[in-house]
Design a protein around this motif. Structure first.
Motif, PDB file in Angstrom:
ATOM      1  N   GLY A  38       0.285  -4.377 -12.359  1.00  0.00           N
ATOM      2  CA  GLY A  38       0.744  -4.035 -10.956  1.00  0.00           C
ATOM      3  C   GLY A  38       1.957  -4.804 -10.549  1.00  0.00           C
ATOM      4  N   MET A  39       3.051  -4.097 -10.251  1.00  0.00           N
ATOM      5  CA  MET A  39       4.250  -4.915  -9.722  1.00  0.00           C
ATOM      6  C   MET A  39       4.887  -4.101  -8.429  1.00  0.00           C
ATOM      7  N   ARG A  40       4.871  -4.728  -7.507  1.00  0.00           N
ATOM      8  CA  ARG A  40       5.246  -3.859  -6.127  1.00  0.00           C
ATOM      9  C   ARG A  40       6.298  -4.802  -5.337  1.00  0.00           C
ATOM     10  N   ILE A  41       7.091  -4.288  -4.642  1.00  0.00           N
ATOM     11  CA  ILE A  41       7.938  -4.971  -3.745  1.00  0.00           C
ATOM     12  C   ILE A  41       7.067  -5.081  -2.379  1.00  0.00           C
ATOM     13  N   PRO A  42       7.119  -6.382  -2.159  1.00  0.00           N
ATOM     14  CA  PRO A  42       6.555  -6.672  -1.005  1.00  0.00           C
ATOM     15  C   PRO A  42       7.246  -6.112   0.433  1.00  0.00           C
ATOM     16  N   ASN A  43       6.687  -5.734   1.324  1.00  0.00           N
ATOM     17  CA  ASN A  43       7.181  -5.436   2.679  1.00  0.00           C
ATOM     18  C   ASN A  43       7.767  -6.615   3.237  1.00  0.00           C
ATOM     19  N   PRO A  44       8.763  -6.509   3.817  1.00  0.00           N
ATOM     20  CA  PRO A  44       9.620  -7.826   4.430  1.00  0.00           C
ATOM     21  C   PRO A  44       8.822  -8.524   5.419  1.00  0.00           C
ATOM     22  N   THR A  45       7.817  -7.773   6.311  1.00  0.00           N
ATOM     23  CA  THR A  45       7.128  -8.575   7.102  1.00  0.00           C
ATOM     24  C   THR A  45       5.854  -9.172   6.580  1.00  0.00           C
ATOM     25  N   GLU A  46       5.581  -8.924   5.314  1.00  0.00           N
ATOM     26  CA  GLU A  46       4.481  -9.611   4.509  1.00  0.00           C
ATOM     27  C   GLU A  46       4.317 -10.917   4.394  1.00  0.00           C
ATOM     28  N   SER A  47       3.005 -11.599   4.672  1.00  0.00           N
ATOM     29  CA  SER A  47       3.131 -13.245   4.426  1.00  0.00           C
ATOM     30  C   SER A  47       2.811 -13.339   3.036  1.00  0.00           C
ATOM     31  N   LEU A  48       3.723 -13.841   2.256  1.00  0.00           N
ATOM     32  CA  LEU A  48       3.778 -14.044   0.761  1.00  0.00           C
ATOM     33  C   LEU A  48       2.770 -15.199   0.511  1.00  0.00           C
TER      34      LEU A  48
END
Length: 241
Positions: A38-48
């Motif tokens: 799985g490869m997804r672009i994280p939401n800008p507000t997510e805590s990486l």
């Protein structure tokens, strides 16, 4: 960019992400990444620094350094023994790791052990906030042992703008069982190589001389194929270097 209320790791300070869905599709085709990864672009507000269960941060530029998904067995094993997740390492760490693994493969000496990698490189985590806590691989006693991978770039910054969250079979192929499982944790102490392992390193140096262990030449697709680190079909693509 929105940021979480509690900043716990350097990845939460990154500049806006530049990766696109089109690029992810290109990576899947060019580097033969299966749909089970799985490869997804994280939401800008997510805590990486605190991704969802089962997900890890991955900077796609390291694919240019020879890293593949699922991780190559030798890479997966050494990362698991070090104890940090993929998104915690800076590009030059990957250059060192893939370089050592490639050299062993090219020399016909199998896969390097974690002890052998630790004999060549010291794995440390930056304590400087400006560096975001990235994990580095610094050549151990370079004047005594010599650099194993030569001409490594001193600065790579754009990689931080290109990131995805991995899930599924990113660590190893579906159905395979790894001796070590990769988890983000405190790293193990760096072990010492045996005399036999050190002699093997010196054999590799002789079989793959310093003039061939130069970045980025060292990580050309032809060398990665020779070391059985990538799919031979990748030879149809132009080398990124």
């Amino acid at each position: 960019m929105g940021v979480p209320k509690e900043l716990v790791f350097g990845v939460d300070y990154l500049e806006p992400n530049r990766i696109t869905e089109r690029e992810i599709a290109k990576f899947r085709a060019e580097y033969f990444i299966p749909d089970s990864v799985g490869m997804r672009i994280p939401n800008p507000t997510e805590s990486l620094s605190s991704p969802k269960d089962g997900e890890v941060v991955f900077f796609t530029d390291v694919l240019l350094q020879g890293v593949r998904l699922p991780l190559q067995p030798a890479v997966q094993r050494i990362l698991a023994q070090i104890g940090y997740a993929p998104g915690q390492f800076n590009p030059n760490f990957w250059v060192a790791l893939i370089g050592v693994v490639t050299a062993f493969g090219m020399a016909g000496e199998g896969e390097p052990s974690y002890e052998q990698f630790s004999h060549l490189y010291s794995v440390t985590k930056s304590k400087c906030a400006d560096h975001g806590g990235w994990v580095h691989a610094n050549c151990l006693k370079a004047t005594e042992r010599g650099h194993f991978v030569n001409a490594v770039p001193t600065s790579q910054k754009t990689w931080r703008k290109r990131r995805v969250l991995l899930s599924g079979d990113w660590e190893s192929p579906s159905g395979s069982v790894s001796t070590f499982r990769l988890r983000s944790k405190s790293p193990l102490k760096q072990p010492s190589a045996t005399q036999a392992e050190i002699r093997q390193i010196e054999r590799v140096r002789l079989k793959v001389p310093a003039v061939e262990r130069v970045y980025p030449k060292f990580l050309f697709t032809a060398n990665l194929i020779k070391a059985q680190l990538v799919n031979p079909a990748e030879s149809k693509y132009t080398s990124p270097f």
